[in-house]
Design an enzyme around this catalytic site. Structure first.
Site, mmCIF file in Angstrom:
data_model
loop_
_atom_site.group_PDB
_atom_site.id
_atom_site.type_symbol
_atom_site.label_atom_id
_atom_site.label_comp_id
_atom_site.label_asym_id
_atom_site.label_seq_id
_atom_site.Cartn_x
_atom_site.Cartn_y
_atom_site.Cartn_z
ATOM 1 N N SER A 295 -50.496 27.317 -12.000
ATOM 2 C CA SER A 295 -49.276 27.686 -12.723
ATOM 3 C C SER A 295 -49.273 29.099 -13.289
ATOM 4 O O SER A 295 -48.292 29.533 -13.885
ATOM 5 C CB SER A 295 -49.001 26.680 -13.833
ATOM 6 O OG SER A 295 -49.923 26.856 -14.860
ATOM 7 N N LYS B 137 -46.345 23.417 -23.024
ATOM 8 C CA LYS B 137 -46.295 24.872 -22.870
ATOM 9 C C LYS B 137 -45.201 25.476 -23.733
ATOM 10 O O LYS B 137 -45.373 26.535 -24.334
ATOM 11 C CB LYS B 137 -46.072 25.228 -21.398
ATOM 12 C CG LYS B 137 -47.313 24.966 -20.545
ATOM 13 C CD LYS B 137 -47.029 25.188 -19.075
ATOM 14 C CE LYS B 137 -48.293 25.038 -18.257
ATOM 15 N NZ LYS B 137 -48.003 25.154 -16.815
#
Ligand code: ADP
Length: 769
Positions: free
Chosen positions: A676, A719
């Site tokens: 990611s 996140k």
């Protein structure tokens, strides 16, 4: 009329001359030596021995002398090294001193003989016979050694000589012998002798008796001591044995009342018999004992009665936890099945989430609500199967495994058993703990769980196991299949605030015995601590700071005699020290080659800055900062993409040939992996090579393909919370993750601009100035 004769004389002390015997003395006094000299010279060695009444007088006069003395003839005389003379006299007869003719220089005395008076013959004969009988019979005890009296008697002696020699050798005090010198009558002397003999005998007898008694008493003391010692030893021995018997009986009772399965009980009793026949000193004995103690401490039949009231469960979860609505719902649903079927669910509840988000405390609440005991064992760091199943008893220091240890702690067969950090088990050559865990968690098998130490099967089927993990991906797949996963995520600032206000503060106040009205803390302070003192997904640190605040306040109240304390934004530093973290946007600068990525680790979400630079080289890609393989590939892909599109981005293609590109991911304490960070690295490379600034308030996450597509990622909720926590105001997320936006807490959503992108060019457009 006795003729009066005169002779020189010496005084002796402590000894008495007896006629018909030799008499030995040591002479030192001048006056005596003079007398002897005169006797030798003038009187054919004849002289008189005078007897001093008191032996202590050094210079006696006539008044110090006894009335009777002895006529003697000097025999041998020789000088001693000390100047004295040793003399031997023959004692001739008794004499009575009548006058002291001279005292100065030396004694000259006048004396008369004191001849023996012979008495009645029959009496004399009888007495003699008696004396001889005593003497011959008891010579050893009556007479001094080294004399030949018995010889002399057997050769025939006159009565007076007999008495004199026996008296001379008799073991009586010398001074007492004087009376024999005074007594002229032989018969009287015989009688005196018999009397002395019998007295002596009596004394000797007494002595002997006393000796015997003393000896006996010593012997007896010794005997008693010995017997006592022996008795103590016997008592100890018997006591030990009795104690051991008692212990064994106690254990037997415990074994019987433990209501173990028949097979186990039989085994336990066998072991007990072995214990009985093993001496206590042997190591084996304590091994058996430990085993049996463990066996009886394990619950074999005891269960707590379940409170099957679903509303109680909801109540308990709500009472102890703020928020977590979805999680609580899932738990209540899970337990509904249990209550409905009255059986443990087929799957095991697994609470997954970062540390400090309330996993353990949820499990405790479940136990409370169900009225079950609660036990917890951590599986973190276990690499050996035997930690779960125990060691065989043949090992020295063998122990049961953690599962049975937990059961022992629980004391009932149906506790809520929390297996903490199931994602942290490792496997190595000693066996795979995960496969042992599979058996524990499998309702089909766990009624016959085998522990190496126990050696017998143990029924775990009534246990309600709950597991926790920080990171779902790390749970071995076969185990994950068995589990009902319930995810908990990081808390937002607001949630943390509410948790602190509603739960942490009241609990800590109570634990520290402080009343609510004594401790006033502004909301602002709690937020300030959350933002500037902690940087965590959960509330552990926050809880610690709350504790510290309260402890400092108590100190303040006591020392300064205050009624209460009020903690404000202004004085908070006095209580908890300087702030540790500052995320002030204005402090940050837009920079070239530095991009903030968003990562998802086992500690929750976090920001992940990526730095890129380039320098003269040969076209290599240099990577630093503990990157995993997937992340390295991602870096390569990002670089290739920028390279392939260099002209489009206004980058001189030769730059790649003559330079090395260096990608660094700092804050590398936690190993990072996963794809990611692709977009972050691509953006950083682009920024560095094109020398364009990156907006400092933008965070991003997404996988990148070689063609520049942005692919979806996991952990968006975490996140975004981390992005908000660290002060970013914009995040770029993959288009496909739009569906996850709903999961993001409203509070965070409101503060963040969330832009979804499906191509890296969109990323550049939003992030590069
Ligand atoms: P974990 O097991 O997830 O690491 P804990 O259950 O040990 O975390 O939680 C740490 C502390 O935070 C505990 O005192 C717990 O009660 C408290 N806590 C965590 N989440 C909440 C919540 N939602 N509401 C109230 N207290 C909470």
């Amino acid at each position: 009329m006795d003729t009066i004769k005169s002779l020189p004389a010496v005084a002796v002390r402590g000894v008495v001359p007896i006629p018909n015997n030799d008499f030995r003395i040591e002479v030192g006094r001048k006056i005596s030596l003079k007398a002897i000299e005169v006797a030798e010279k003038e009187f054919a060695q004849h002289m008189i021995i005078l007897i001093q009444k008191n032996p202590l007088i050094e210079e006696p006069t006539k008044d110090d002398m006894e009335e009777y003395g002895a006529l003697v003839k000097v025999g041998m005389k020789f000088k001693l090294p000390n100047g004295n003379f040793k003399l031997k006299f023959n004692v001739i007869e008794r004499v009575k001193i009548t006058n002291y003719a001279q005292e100065s220089k030396y004694f000259i005395v006048d004396y008369v003989d004191s001849p023996n008076i012979i008495g009645e013959t029959d009496e004399e004969l009888t007495l003699v016979k008696m004396v001889i009988e005593e003497v011959t019979k008891n010579a050893n005890v009556l007479l001094e050694a080294n004399n030949n009296i018995l010889d002399k008697i057997s050769q025939g002696v006159t009565t007076d000589i007999l008495v004199d020699i026996v008296v001379n050798a008799l073991k009586i005090n010398e001074v007492e012998k004087y009376k024999y010198l005074e007594e002229a009558s032989v018969n009287n002397r015989l009688k005196m002798l018999l009397s002395d003999i019998s007295h002596l005998k009596m004394i000797i007898d007494l002595e002997k008796k006393l000796n015997d008694e003393v000896k006996k008493s010593i012997d007896e003391n010794q005997k008693e001591y010995y017997l006592r010692e022996k008795m103590r030893a016997i008592q100890n021995e018997l006591g030990d044995k009795a104690r051991k018997e008692e212990e064994i009986e106690e254990l037997r009772e415990k074994i019987i009342s433990a209501k173990m399965p028949l097979l186990v009980e039989e085994k336990a009793l066998q072991e007990l018999a072995r214990l009985q026949s093993t001496p206590a000193q042997m190591a084996e004995s304590s091994i058996i004992k430990t085993y049996l103690d463990f066996l009886v401490a394990l619950p074999w039949y005891k269960v707590s009665e379940d409170l099957n009231d679903l509303s109680k469960v909801q109540e308990s979860l709500d009472k102890n936890h703020y928020g977590l609505e979805k999680v609580k719902d899932r738990i209540v649903e899970y337990l509904a099945v249990k209550i409905m079927t009255n059986k443990n669910p087929q799957t095991i509840l697994c609470l997954v989430g970062p540390p400090g988000v309330g996993k353990t405390s949820l499990a405790i609440s479940i136990a409370e609500a169900l009225n079950r005991k609660f036990v917890k064992q951590s599986l973190g760091g276990i690499r050996d199967e035997s930690e779960i199943r125990g060691h065989r008893r043949t090992y020295i220091g063998a122990l049961p495994g953690r599962i049975l240890n937990g059961m022992k702690q629980a004391g009932t067969m149906n506790p809520v058993f929390l297996l903490d950090e199931i994602d942290k088990m490792a496997s190595d050559y000693k066996g795979d703990p995960a496969s042992a865990m599979l058996e524990v968690l499998d309702p089909e098998q766990n009624s016959k769980f085998s522990d190496h130490y126990l050696e017998e099967q143990y029924d775990l089927s009534q246990v309600l196991f709950i597991t926790t993990a920080n990171y779902l991906e790390n749970i071995p797949a076969p185990l994950r299949d068995r589990m009902e996963i319930v995810e908990l995520s990081s808390y937002t600032e607001h949630e943390k605030f509410e948790i602190a206000r509603r739960h942490l503060l009241p609990k800590q106040l109570e634990a520290h015995g402080l009343k609510e009205n004594q401790f006033i803390v502004d909301d602002e302070v709690i937020y300030y601590i959350i933002q500037h003192y902690t940087r965590e997904a959960g509330v552990r640190e926050l809880n610690r700071y709350v504790g510290a605040l309260i402890r400092k306040s108590i100190k303040n109240i006591l020392i300064n005699k205050l009624d209460s304390v009020h903690i404000t934004r202004q004085n908070v530093e006095e209580y908890v020290g300087k702030a540790k973290f500052t995320h002030n946007i204005s402090d940050r600068k837009d920079r070239v080659g530095v991009v903030t990525g968003l990562a998802y680790t086992q500690y929750g979400g976090d920001t992940l800055p990526v730095e890129v630079t380039y320098y003269k080289g040969t076209g290599k890609l240099v990577l630093t900062g503990k990157l995993g393989d997937v992340m390295k590939e991602s870096a390569q892909t990002a670089l290739s993409f920028v390279k392939a599109n260099a002209l489009k981005f206004g980058i001189e293609p030769d730059i790649f040939k003559d330079n090395d590109v260096h990608i660094h991911v700092p804050e590398g304490a936690v190993p990072k992996d996963g794809p990611s960070a692709g977009v972050t690295m691509a953006t950083a490379i682009y920024s560095a090579l094109s020398n364009k600034l990156v907006k400092n308030n933008v965070g991003m996450t997404g996988e990148i393909t070689l063609t520049g597509l942005v692919l979806p990622i996991g952990g968006l909720k975490e996140k975004s919370i981390a992005a908000h926590r660290s002060g970013l105001n914009t995040i770029l997320i993959p288009k496909e993750n739009e569906r996850d936006i709903d999961d993001i807490p409203t509070e965070v959503k409101e503060k963040l601009t969330i832009i979804s992108v499906d191509n890296i060019l969109d990323v550049f457009a939003n992030a590069i100035k």
